[in-house]
Design a protein around this motif. Structure first.
Motif, PDB file in Angstrom:
ATOM      1  N   ASN A  66       0.805  -1.229   0.000  1.00  0.00           N
ATOM      2  CA  ASN A  66       0.000   0.000   0.000  1.00  0.00           C
ATOM      3  C   ASN A  66       0.838   1.278   0.000  1.00  0.00           C
ATOM      4  O   ASN A  66       0.401   2.314   0.478  1.00  0.00           O
ATOM      5  CB  ASN A  66      -0.983   0.020   1.157  1.00  0.00           C
ATOM      6  N   LYS A  67       2.034   1.192  -0.519  1.00  0.00           N
ATOM      7  CA  LYS A  67       2.866   2.390  -0.661  1.00  0.00           C
ATOM      8  C   LYS A  67       2.285   3.224  -1.806  1.00  0.00           C
ATOM      9  O   LYS A  67       2.027   2.713  -2.887  1.00  0.00           O
ATOM     10  CB  LYS A  67       4.311   1.992  -0.950  1.00  0.00           C
ATOM     11  N   VAL A  68       2.085   4.515  -1.545  1.00  0.00           N
ATOM     12  CA  VAL A  68       1.429   5.392  -2.520  1.00  0.00           C
ATOM     13  C   VAL A  68       2.467   6.256  -3.232  1.00  0.00           C
ATOM     14  O   VAL A  68       3.317   6.885  -2.598  1.00  0.00           O
ATOM     15  CB  VAL A  68       0.373   6.287  -1.832  1.00  0.00           C
ATOM     16  N   PHE A  69       2.374   6.282  -4.559  1.00  0.00           N
ATOM     17  CA  PHE A  69       3.231   7.108  -5.402  1.00  0.00           C
ATOM     18  C   PHE A  69       2.364   8.118  -6.131  1.00  0.00           C
ATOM     19  O   PHE A  69       1.163   7.905  -6.307  1.00  0.00           O
ATOM     20  CB  PHE A  69       3.968   6.238  -6.437  1.00  0.00           C
ATOM     21  N   VAL A  70       2.967   9.197  -6.566  1.00  0.00           N
ATOM     22  CA  VAL A  70       2.256  10.206  -7.347  1.00  0.00           C
ATOM     23  C   VAL A  70       2.874  10.241  -8.730  1.00  0.00           C
ATOM     24  O   VAL A  70       4.087  10.392  -8.883  1.00  0.00           O
ATOM     25  CB  VAL A  70       2.341  11.598  -6.686  1.00  0.00           C
ATOM     26  N   LEU A  71       2.042  10.093  -9.724  1.00  0.00           N
ATOM     27  CA  LEU A  71       2.468  10.134 -11.120  1.00  0.00           C
ATOM     28  C   LEU A  71       2.014  11.479 -11.674  1.00  0.00           C
ATOM     29  O   LEU A  71       0.836  11.814 -11.637  1.00  0.00           O
ATOM     30  CB  LEU A  71       1.822   8.976 -11.887  1.00  0.00           C
ATOM     31  N   SER A  72       2.966  12.256 -12.159  1.00  0.00           N
ATOM     32  CA  SER A  72       2.646  13.602 -12.619  1.00  0.00           C
ATOM     33  C   SER A  72       3.334  13.885 -13.944  1.00  0.00           C
ATOM     34  O   SER A  72       4.235  13.163 -14.356  1.00  0.00           O
ATOM     35  CB  SER A  72       3.102  14.610 -11.564  1.00  0.00           C
ATOM     36  N   SER A  73       2.926  14.960 -14.567  1.00  0.00           N
ATOM     37  CA  SER A  73       3.548  15.347 -15.834  1.00  0.00           C
ATOM     38  C   SER A  73       4.911  15.980 -15.572  1.00  0.00           C
ATOM     39  O   SER A  73       5.160  16.533 -14.493  1.00  0.00           O
ATOM     40  CB  SER A  73       2.654  16.338 -16.580  1.00  0.00           C
ATOM     41  N   LEU A  74       5.775  15.913 -16.549  1.00  0.00           N
ATOM     42  CA  LEU A  74       7.096  16.526 -16.434  1.00  0.00           C
ATOM     43  C   LEU A  74       6.958  18.036 -16.237  1.00  0.00           C
ATOM     44  O   LEU A  74       7.667  18.634 -15.430  1.00  0.00           O
ATOM     45  CB  LEU A  74       7.932  16.219 -17.679  1.00  0.00           C
ATOM     46  N   GLU A  75       6.015  18.635 -16.952  1.00  0.00           N
ATOM     47  CA  GLU A  75       5.783  20.074 -16.838  1.00  0.00           C
ATOM     48  C   GLU A  75       5.435  20.460 -15.396  1.00  0.00           C
ATOM     49  O   GLU A  75       5.972  21.426 -14.852  1.00  0.00           O
ATOM     50  CB  GLU A  75       4.651  20.497 -17.778  1.00  0.00           C
ATOM     51  N   ALA A  76       4.567  19.680 -14.753  1.00  0.00           N
ATOM     52  CA  ALA A  76       4.188  19.964 -13.369  1.00  0.00           C
ATOM     53  C   ALA A  76       5.376  19.789 -12.427  1.00  0.00           C
ATOM     54  O   ALA A  76       5.568  20.579 -11.493  1.00  0.00           O
ATOM     55  CB  ALA A  76       3.030  19.067 -12.946  1.00  0.00           C
ATOM     56  N   MET A  77       6.181  18.764 -12.664  1.00  0.00           N
ATOM     57  CA  MET A  77       7.357  18.538 -11.815  1.00  0.00           C
ATOM     58  C   MET A  77       8.364  19.675 -11.961  1.00  0.00           C
ATOM     59  O   MET A  77       8.944  20.131 -10.978  1.00  0.00           O
ATOM     60  CB  MET A  77       8.020  17.198 -12.153  1.00  0.00           C
ATOM     61  N   LEU A  78       8.587  20.130 -13.192  1.00  0.00           N
ATOM     62  CA  LEU A  78       9.518  21.240 -13.411  1.00  0.00           C
ATOM     63  C   LEU A  78       9.026  22.514 -12.738  1.00  0.00           C
ATOM     64  O   LEU A  78       9.808  23.273 -12.161  1.00  0.00           O
ATOM     65  CB  LEU A  78       9.746  21.460 -14.905  1.00  0.00           C
ATOM     66  N   HIS A  79       7.714  22.739 -12.791  1.00  0.00           N
ATOM     67  CA  HIS A  79       7.118  23.906 -12.130  1.00  0.00           C
ATOM     68  C   HIS A  79       7.311  23.805 -10.614  1.00  0.00           C
ATOM     69  O   HIS A  79       7.663  24.783  -9.956  1.00  0.00           O
ATOM     70  CB  HIS A  79       5.635  24.015 -12.484  1.00  0.00           C
TER      71      HIS A  79
END
Length: 164
Positions: A66-79
């Motif tokens: 039950n380890k939770v990860f967050v998958l996001s866009s590269l654009e959001a991560m760079l921001h």
């Protein structure tokens, strides 16, 4: 099988709470998927637990234990990285400002310029080149020691004698 039973109702509510803290407008509609092993060690499957496949990022991915990860866009991560760097820089400047003011500068801007020159010099000489590794209080003390004319000294003030 009911998806809530797969992930646990508590875990799903925690994910929705985290989504709300991230500023997601409708956290109950956020995409949550569960990552499952397959017989092929190079392949995994995703099971949709909440939301839809068409939702924009971020997606929450439930992995093993039950380890939770967050998958996001590269654009959001760079921001996000840019925002964190700006906050670190602003925090550094505020700490420097406080350290200068605590040492009673005659002209704050003069001390600031000397401090910035010294910081640039130290960063140029350093292999690490990390602004946050600079001990700000020691930096200002060094400036005060090397440029005492930039700071007030209490002994320079004339106080009337105490009457008893």
């Amino acid at each position: 099988m009911d998806p809530v039973k797969i992930t646990g109702e508590n875990l799903l509510s925690q994910i929705n709470k985290m989504a709300g803290q991230l500023g997601i407008e409708n956290p109950a509609n956020v995409t949550v998927v569960k990552l499952e092993d397959t017989e092929d060690p190079n392949k995994k499957t995703l099971e949709l637990i909440q939301g839809s496949w068409e939702n924009n990022a971020p997606w929450f991915v439930i992995g093993k234990e039950n380890k939770v990860f967050v998958l996001s866009s590269l654009e959001a991560m760079l921001h996000l990285i840019k925002s964190l760097n700006e906050a670190k820089y602003e925090n550094f400047n505020l700490k420097l400002e406080k350290a200068i003011l605590e040492n009673l500068p005659i002209d704050f801007n003069d001390v600031w310029v000397v401090a910035m020159n010294e910081i640039q010099k130290r960063l140029a000489e350093s292999k690490n080149k990390n602004l946050l590794d600079i001990d700000i209080k020691k930096l200002v003390q060094d400036i005060k020691k090397n440029h005492p004319n930039l700071f007030m000294r209490l002994k320079d003030f004339q106080f009337p004698p105490m009457q008893g």
